[in-house]
Design a protein around this motif. Structure first.
Motif, PDB file in Angstrom:
ATOM      1  N   ALA A   1       0.832  -1.208   0.000  1.00  0.00           N
ATOM      2  CA  ALA A   1       0.000   0.000   0.000  1.00  0.00           C
ATOM      3  C   ALA A   1       0.867   1.260   0.000  1.00  0.00           C
ATOM      4  N   LEU A   2       1.958   1.257   0.758  1.00  0.00           N
ATOM      5  CA  LEU A   2       2.851   2.417   0.795  1.00  0.00           C
ATOM      6  C   LEU A   2       3.517   2.644  -0.555  1.00  0.00           C
ATOM      7  N   ILE A   3       3.978   1.572  -1.171  1.00  0.00           N
ATOM      8  CA  ILE A   3       4.633   1.704  -2.470  1.00  0.00           C
ATOM      9  C   ILE A   3       3.639   2.184  -3.528  1.00  0.00           C
ATOM     10  N   ALA A   4       2.404   1.679  -3.462  1.00  0.00           N
ATOM     11  CA  ALA A   4       1.390   2.110  -4.420  1.00  0.00           C
ATOM     12  C   ALA A   4       1.086   3.602  -4.269  1.00  0.00           C
ATOM     13  N   ALA A   5       0.976   4.070  -3.015  1.00  0.00           N
ATOM     14  CA  ALA A   5       0.720   5.501  -2.795  1.00  0.00           C
ATOM     15  C   ALA A   5       1.901   6.353  -3.230  1.00  0.00           C
ATOM     16  N   TRP A   6       3.103   5.846  -3.023  1.00  0.00           N
ATOM     17  CA  TRP A   6       4.312   6.595  -3.375  1.00  0.00           C
ATOM     18  C   TRP A   6       4.503   6.656  -4.890  1.00  0.00           C
ATOM     19  N   ALA A   7       4.046   5.631  -5.608  1.00  0.00           N
ATOM     20  CA  ALA A   7       4.266   5.558  -7.050  1.00  0.00           C
ATOM     21  C   ALA A   7       3.343   6.473  -7.842  1.00  0.00           C
ATOM     22  N   ILE A   8       2.272   6.968  -7.237  1.00  0.00           N
ATOM     23  CA  ILE A   8       1.343   7.839  -7.967  1.00  0.00           C
ATOM     24  C   ILE A   8       2.005   9.192  -8.206  1.00  0.00           C
ATOM     25  N   PRO A   9       2.017   9.700  -9.427  1.00  0.00           N
ATOM     26  CA  PRO A   9       2.571  11.042  -9.689  1.00  0.00           C
ATOM     27  C   PRO A   9       1.841  12.089  -8.868  1.00  0.00           C
TER      28      PRO A   9
ATOM     29  N   VAL B   1       0.985  15.117  -9.479  1.00  0.00           N
ATOM     30  CA  VAL B   1      -0.078  15.857 -10.168  1.00  0.00           C
ATOM     31  C   VAL B   1      -1.367  15.049 -10.176  1.00  0.00           C
ATOM     32  N   ALA B   2      -1.257  13.757 -10.478  1.00  0.00           N
ATOM     33  CA  ALA B   2      -2.453  12.903 -10.501  1.00  0.00           C
ATOM     34  C   ALA B   2      -3.075  12.794  -9.119  1.00  0.00           C
ATOM     35  N   SER B   3      -2.260  12.571  -8.102  1.00  0.00           N
ATOM     36  CA  SER B   3      -2.799  12.462  -6.750  1.00  0.00           C
ATOM     37  C   SER B   3      -3.376  13.787  -6.267  1.00  0.00           C
TER      38      SER B   3
ATOM     39  N   LEU C   1      -2.095  16.357   2.003  1.00  0.00           N
ATOM     40  CA  LEU C   1      -1.722  15.747   0.733  1.00  0.00           C
ATOM     41  C   LEU C   1      -0.219  15.480   0.660  1.00  0.00           C
ATOM     42  N   VAL C   2       0.596  16.473   0.992  1.00  0.00           N
ATOM     43  CA  VAL C   2       2.046  16.316   0.873  1.00  0.00           C
ATOM     44  C   VAL C   2       2.563  15.280   1.863  1.00  0.00           C
ATOM     45  N   VAL C   3       2.040  15.292   3.082  1.00  0.00           N
ATOM     46  CA  VAL C   3       2.465  14.297   4.069  1.00  0.00           C
ATOM     47  C   VAL C   3       2.064  12.895   3.619  1.00  0.00           C
ATOM     48  N   TRP C   4       0.864  12.769   3.072  1.00  0.00           N
ATOM     49  CA  TRP C   4       0.419  11.462   2.568  1.00  0.00           C
ATOM     50  C   TRP C   4       1.339  10.972   1.454  1.00  0.00           C
ATOM     51  N   GLN C   5       1.820  11.872   0.627  1.00  0.00           N
ATOM     52  CA  GLN C   5       2.722  11.493  -0.452  1.00  0.00           C
ATOM     53  C   GLN C   5       4.128  11.195   0.037  1.00  0.00           C
ATOM     54  N   SER C   6       4.554  11.808   1.138  1.00  0.00           N
ATOM     55  CA  SER C   6       5.935  11.689   1.603  1.00  0.00           C
ATOM     56  C   SER C   6       6.138  10.573   2.613  1.00  0.00           C
ATOM     57  N   VAL C   7       5.097  10.215   3.338  1.00  0.00           N
ATOM     58  CA  VAL C   7       5.239   9.201   4.400  1.00  0.00           C
ATOM     59  C   VAL C   7       5.739   7.857   3.877  1.00  0.00           C
ATOM     60  N   PRO C   8       5.281   7.352   2.725  1.00  0.00           N
ATOM     61  CA  PRO C   8       5.760   6.038   2.277  1.00  0.00           C
ATOM     62  C   PRO C   8       7.280   5.926   2.196  1.00  0.00           C
ATOM     63  N   PHE C   9       7.957   6.916   1.607  1.00  0.00           N
ATOM     64  CA  PHE C   9       9.412   6.860   1.501  1.00  0.00           C
ATOM     65  C   PHE C   9      10.061   6.843   2.876  1.00  0.00           C
ATOM     66  N   VAL C  10       9.611   7.724   3.763  1.00  0.00           N
ATOM     67  CA  VAL C  10      10.196   7.793   5.100  1.00  0.00           C
ATOM     68  C   VAL C  10       9.927   6.508   5.874  1.00  0.00           C
TER      69      VAL C  10
ATOM     70  N   TRP D   1      12.654  18.514  -0.481  1.00  0.00           N
ATOM     71  CA  TRP D   1      11.411  18.283  -1.226  1.00  0.00           C
ATOM     72  C   TRP D   1      10.294  19.221  -0.782  1.00  0.00           C
ATOM     73  N   ASP D   2      10.142  19.399   0.530  1.00  0.00           N
ATOM     74  CA  ASP D   2       9.014  20.175   1.044  1.00  0.00           C
ATOM     75  C   ASP D   2       9.216  21.675   0.873  1.00  0.00           C
ATOM     76  N   PHE D   3      10.462  22.124   0.845  1.00  0.00           N
ATOM     77  CA  PHE D   3      10.717  23.551   0.657  1.00  0.00           C
ATOM     78  C   PHE D   3      10.376  23.991  -0.758  1.00  0.00           C
TER      79      PHE D   3
END
Length: 308
Positions: free
Chosen positions: A119-127, A129-131, A178-187, A239-241
């Protein structure tokens, strides 16, 4: 003196040059992909590059006038403070939630952990812009699924008609989620990999000594994860800056410019005001600030012995 028929001794090559030779292709690619745009950006920031230059093809030099206009602009201070504060909130949220997910994964069974990782990899793989477009649809007034669900729960009342981008606080909260949801998988995946490398004997010894969960975390888990936490912190700051797509698609810097960060200010200055020179100057200032922040943090890591 050499024995007849024996091969002459071979000269020893310089072993210290081998790593640099191996890194040379990657360095050349980075210099081409990143170095040229940065140099071009720096050149444009000193030019009087506007809409007229696009049609005539002639560009005049402005010297430091673009930087003077940017540094003396009344918008600089609020935009800069807003960018730093928003970046700090994003980094803290990403690290705290990512660490919590990594600790949770360490306690899950094999199958459940694999499902969470998928699930984390799937969320991280979404571009992004699309997400972001999906996020925009979820929180859309009248037809948004999130608004409908919150209204059905009834905790915050009827928010079916509510537009989350009409106030600065709710707009930033929307982008933050949104940004945290996109960044959490990698961390989370990176910290989970670090947790898997901690010897289990340390935890067994702590259990024998009767140490509680908090003591185990502060004396065993956190010291082992500190170098990895430093790495993901630096990457998260970078990334966040520079977050742009999420803010621009959701709020476009509104309402009334209250969600305008340095990235949004650069874009609006260059393309909305057709002042590419001043937009380049804002971008150069942003890069300089980012380099200063990361340099200070890396220096602290090196001094503390947590990075090599």
């Amino acid at each position: 003196m050499t024995v007849a028929g024996a091969e002459p001794p071979r000269r020893r090559r310089h072993p210290l040059l081998l790593p640099y030779g191996l890194l040379l292709p990657a360095a050349a690619v980075l210099a081409l992909v990143l170095g040229y745009p940065l140099v071009r950006l720096l050149v444009i920031s000193f030019q009087d590059y506007g809409l007229r230059s696009l049609f005539t093809g002639t560009v005049g030099w402005a010297g430091v006038a673009n930087y003077t206009a940017v540094l003396t602009s009344p918008d600089l201070a609020p935009v800069l403070l807003r960018s730093i504060g928003f970046c700090a909130a994003l980094v803290i949220g990403t690290l705290v939630i990512g660490l919590g997910v990594a600790l949770l994964m360490a306690r899950l069974g094999r199958r459940m952990r694999a499902a969470v990782m998928f699930a984390l990899i799937a969320a991280w793989a979404i571009p992004n812009v699309a997400s972001t477009l999906v996020w925009q649809w979820l929180f859309q007034p009248v037809y948004g699924v999130a608004n409908w669900l919150l209204s059905r729960i009834g905790v915050v009342g009827d928010v079916t008609q509510h537009d989350w981008t009409t106030s600065a606080l709710s707009a930033f909260a929307l982008v933050w989620l949104l940004v945290v949801w996109q960044s959490v998988p990698f961390v989370a995946l990176t910290l989970h990999a670090g947790l898997s490398q901690i010897p289990r004997s340390y935890y067994e010894a702590a259990a024998i000594d009767g140490a509680g969960p908090v003591r185990v975390f502060t004396t065993i888990t956190l010291p082992f994860l500190r170098p990895i936490l430093g790495l993901v912190t630096i990457l998260s700051v970078i990334w966040d800056f520079t977050v742009f797509n999420q803010i621009w698609i959701l709020t476009q810097g509104g309402p009334s410019g209250q969600t305008t960060t340095l990235g949004i200010w650069t874009f609006t200055t260059a393309f909305s005001q057709n002042s590419f020179g001043q937009g380049g100057a804002v971008a150069v200032v942003s890069v300089a600030l980012l380099l200063a922040l990361t340099a200070v943090y890396v220096r602290r890591l090196v001094r503390s012995g947590e990075a090599i």
